[in-house]
Design a protein around this motif. Sequence first.
Motif, PDB file in Angstrom:
ATOM      1  N   PRO A  86       0.845  -1.203   0.000  1.00  0.00           N
ATOM      2  CA  PRO A  86       0.000   0.000   0.000  1.00  0.00           C
ATOM      3  C   PRO A  86       0.874   1.244   0.000  1.00  0.00           C
ATOM      4  N   TYR A  87       0.280   2.377  -0.349  1.00  0.00           N
ATOM      5  CA  TYR A  87       1.070   3.605  -0.432  1.00  0.00           C
ATOM      6  C   TYR A  87       0.239   4.802   0.021  1.00  0.00           C
ATOM      7  N   SER A  88       0.932   5.829   0.479  1.00  0.00           N
ATOM      8  CA  SER A  88       0.303   7.094   0.860  1.00  0.00           C
ATOM      9  C   SER A  88       1.395   8.155   0.924  1.00  0.00           C
ATOM     10  N   TYR A  89       0.993   9.401   0.745  1.00  0.00           N
ATOM     11  CA  TYR A  89       1.994  10.473   0.798  1.00  0.00           C
ATOM     12  C   TYR A  89       2.342  10.783   2.242  1.00  0.00           C
ATOM     13  N   GLN A  90       3.617  10.725   2.557  1.00  0.00           N
ATOM     14  CA  GLN A  90       4.106  10.948   3.925  1.00  0.00           C
ATOM     15  C   GLN A  90       5.143  12.067   3.969  1.00  0.00           C
ATOM     16  N   GLY A  91       5.084  12.933   2.954  1.00  0.00           N
ATOM     17  CA  GLY A  91       6.053  14.015   2.883  1.00  0.00           C
ATOM     18  C   GLY A  91       7.292  13.605   2.104  1.00  0.00           C
ATOM     19  N   TYR A  92       8.142  14.571   1.850  1.00  0.00           N
ATOM     20  CA  TYR A  92       9.376  14.325   1.101  1.00  0.00           C
ATOM     21  C   TYR A  92      10.344  13.542   1.967  1.00  0.00           C
ATOM     22  N   ARG A  93      10.682  12.341   1.532  1.00  0.00           N
ATOM     23  CA  ARG A  93      11.558  11.462   2.324  1.00  0.00           C
ATOM     24  C   ARG A  93      12.652  10.878   1.431  1.00  0.00           C
ATOM     25  N   HIS A  94      13.379  11.777   0.788  1.00  0.00           N
ATOM     26  CA  HIS A  94      14.333  11.306  -0.205  1.00  0.00           C
ATOM     27  C   HIS A  94      15.609  12.136  -0.135  1.00  0.00           C
ATOM     28  N   GLN A  95      16.717  11.476  -0.310  1.00  0.00           N
ATOM     29  CA  GLN A  95      17.997  12.167  -0.393  1.00  0.00           C
ATOM     30  C   GLN A  95      18.627  11.837  -1.736  1.00  0.00           C
ATOM     31  N   TRP A  96      19.046  12.866  -2.436  1.00  0.00           N
ATOM     32  CA  TRP A  96      19.647  12.644  -3.750  1.00  0.00           C
ATOM     33  C   TRP A  96      20.785  13.615  -3.955  1.00  0.00           C
ATOM     34  N   GLU A  97      21.861  13.101  -4.496  1.00  0.00           N
ATOM     35  CA  GLU A  97      23.003  13.925  -4.871  1.00  0.00           C
ATOM     36  C   GLU A  97      23.309  13.648  -6.331  1.00  0.00           C
ATOM     37  N   ALA A  98      23.416  14.695  -7.118  1.00  0.00           N
ATOM     38  CA  ALA A  98      23.691  14.521  -8.538  1.00  0.00           C
ATOM     39  C   ALA A  98      24.988  13.752  -8.745  1.00  0.00           C
ATOM     40  N   PRO A  99      25.052  12.914  -9.772  1.00  0.00           N
ATOM     41  CA  PRO A  99      26.294  12.178 -10.047  1.00  0.00           C
ATOM     42  C   PRO A  99      27.402  13.107 -10.517  1.00  0.00           C
ATOM     43  N   ASP A 100      28.562  12.575 -10.690  1.00  0.00           N
ATOM     44  CA  ASP A 100      29.708  13.347 -11.163  1.00  0.00           C
ATOM     45  C   ASP A 100      29.417  13.877 -12.562  1.00  0.00           C
ATOM     46  N   LEU A 101      29.373  15.201 -12.704  1.00  0.00           N
ATOM     47  CA  LEU A 101      29.006  15.849 -13.970  1.00  0.00           C
ATOM     48  C   LEU A 101      30.212  16.387 -14.733  1.00  0.00           C
ATOM     49  N   SER A 102      31.408  16.131 -14.245  1.00  0.00           N
ATOM     50  CA  SER A 102      32.598  16.766 -14.812  1.00  0.00           C
ATOM     51  C   SER A 102      32.775  16.460 -16.299  1.00  0.00           C
ATOM     52  N   ARG A 103      32.434  15.255 -16.720  1.00  0.00           N
ATOM     53  CA  ARG A 103      32.608  14.882 -18.130  1.00  0.00           C
ATOM     54  C   ARG A 103      31.724  15.718 -19.053  1.00  0.00           C
ATOM     55  N   PHE A 104      30.608  16.255 -18.512  1.00  0.00           N
ATOM     56  CA  PHE A 104      29.633  16.940 -19.366  1.00  0.00           C
ATOM     57  C   PHE A 104      29.491  18.420 -19.049  1.00  0.00           C
ATOM     58  N   LYS A 105      30.318  18.914 -18.139  1.00  0.00           N
ATOM     59  CA  LYS A 105      30.238  20.327 -17.792  1.00  0.00           C
ATOM     60  C   LYS A 105      30.550  21.188 -19.007  1.00  0.00           C
ATOM     61  N   ASN A 106      29.691  22.167 -19.260  1.00  0.00           N
ATOM     62  CA  ASN A 106      29.839  23.110 -20.381  1.00  0.00           C
ATOM     63  C   ASN A 106      29.689  22.453 -21.759  1.00  0.00           C
ATOM     64  N   ARG A 107      29.198  21.202 -21.793  1.00  0.00           N
ATOM     65  CA  ARG A 107      28.941  20.565 -23.091  1.00  0.00           C
ATOM     66  C   ARG A 107      27.680  21.152 -23.718  1.00  0.00           C
ATOM     67  N   THR A 108      27.596  21.102 -25.032  1.00  0.00           N
ATOM     68  CA  THR A 108      26.441  21.630 -25.752  1.00  0.00           C
ATOM     69  C   THR A 108      25.999  20.643 -26.829  1.00  0.00           C
ATOM     70  N   PHE A 109      24.840  20.914 -27.409  1.00  0.00           N
ATOM     71  CA  PHE A 109      24.399  20.190 -28.607  1.00  0.00           C
ATOM     72  C   PHE A 109      23.939  21.220 -29.628  1.00  0.00           C
ATOM     73  N   LYS A 110      23.850  20.821 -30.862  1.00  0.00           N
ATOM     74  CA  LYS A 110      23.414  21.732 -31.920  1.00  0.00           C
ATOM     75  C   LYS A 110      21.938  21.492 -32.225  1.00  0.00           C
TER      76      LYS A 110
END
Length: 544
Positions: A86-110
């Motif tokens: 079963p499920y119900s909303y119990q508030g925000y109960r999540h921790q998240w940290e973005a992965p290592d973005l160094s490979r894509f920092k300042n990358r662009t697409f056309k």
Amino acid sequence: MKALQLHPKDNVIIALQELEAGTSIAINDKTYTVTEKIPAKHKFLAEDLQTGGLIYMYGEVVGSVSQSMHCGQLINTSNTVHASSPYSYQGYRHQWEAPDLSRFKNRTFKGYHRTDGRVGTANYWLFIPTVFCENRNLDILKEAMLENLGYSISNPYKDYVAHLVDAYNNGQTLSEFTLDNPIRPTERRLFKNIDGIKFLRHEGGCGGTREDAQMLGKLLAAYIDHPNVAGATILGLGCENLQLQLLLDELKQRNPTLDKPILHFEQQAVGTETMLLEKAMTGTFNALIEANKIERQEAPLSKLVLGVKCGGSDGFSGISANPSIGYTSDLLVGLGGSVLLAEFPELCGVEQQLLDRMRNPEHADKFVKLMESYGQAAEKIGSGFHMNPSPGNIKDGLITDAMKSNGAAKKGGNSPIVDVLDYTEPITHTGLNLVCTPGNDVEATTGKAASGATLILFTTGLGTPTGNPICPTLKIATNDQVATRMKDIIDFSTGGVISGQKSIQEMGEDILELCIKTASGEIVPKAVQLQQDDFIPWKRGISL
């Protein structure tokens, strides 16, 4: 590695290869002996269970046993039934940290920059009928325009049939011959900056209910408004439920400042079919000349909107391809981009996980209401989410909807959920969004594009030839075997995760690189090459 336990709480183990009866498997300092043959991708119990005992996979309830079972036994549809928590909303109960973005920092697409700030990954012109009565005219325009403007693809199957006819006429035994590169796009496109002319053939617009016509109007307006679309030509009859003005009103409501060229013609007002087609072709040709003046320009990755979808899923989907593009999703969200996760029947069993990732109680309430009303509507006609797994899913190890859903939800990664969208609602918040669609491959991709996906990643373990008219769709295989066997429709394989050659993180980064090249027009997905322009509006009846 012969087998895998995904979570310490799990009481099932996944066979990565076929296991003969009597095979012993050592996992986490425990040894298990299978009591019968376990096909690859299927699961066996890691403990004894009495009737009604719960089965855990991914750390979640995915089913229960319908009879007493012993450790080492194969779980299948004869001894296991769908079950979820079963499920119900119990508030925000999540921790998240973005992965290592160094490979894509300042990358662009056309991409193709629109005046409202959005950026498309392609530049298409649309032909849209307001009603199925105009489909024949659409077919005539398609045959006339694609060939002459350089957008047609070769059809060597005509040669194949001619070979069979010649053999028959000459009294010879019918035999096969090798087709040389079966499908090839033409290389003489007149308008270099128009990636294609697409025809949204459908069977709606009249008959049915007025609600169906209104929903179709919202869907067609969403496609015209899409950042991958340069403009559109609309053909109407005149007496249909989806009146031309209704479509135009939906378009204005969706985007009051839309400045794309929109041409529209009603057959009953214009007169003869010949006059209608002449006006449509002349007007469109002149509009294409102007639309061709826009060129690809650099854009930050934050402008990408990635739709994630699975179809023809197998027992490896939740282990290789789905978590790999889930890592891609987290990378893109970390870079300021957006991801659309849909297929509500395939979120059955993971509702609590998703609710825990929602900061906004209104979003949680909307998600619960959409899930419950969808599920209740299915049950009223004798169906239900529990009937979602297809024969192909079951044959390859996905025997309950919760088992399938827990693997399917991996496509969305682990970032917080910023919004919940009903069918055709446009994305307005960057980050991970949930979109209410069926699980049906084409209805889901049709809905993702309507909400604004500019690129779709479609995972498959069995092989699915699905595409979309306006949203480039990359087919990601869960295993190397299907990628090799169906190489004409598969763009990328995550089989290296199963073999242990690559990690989920490495594969996810490789997929983002593939996305950047595709969004820039450097790679053309197989679905685009084959013109797999699948488009099925959802009538909001029951479709799983």
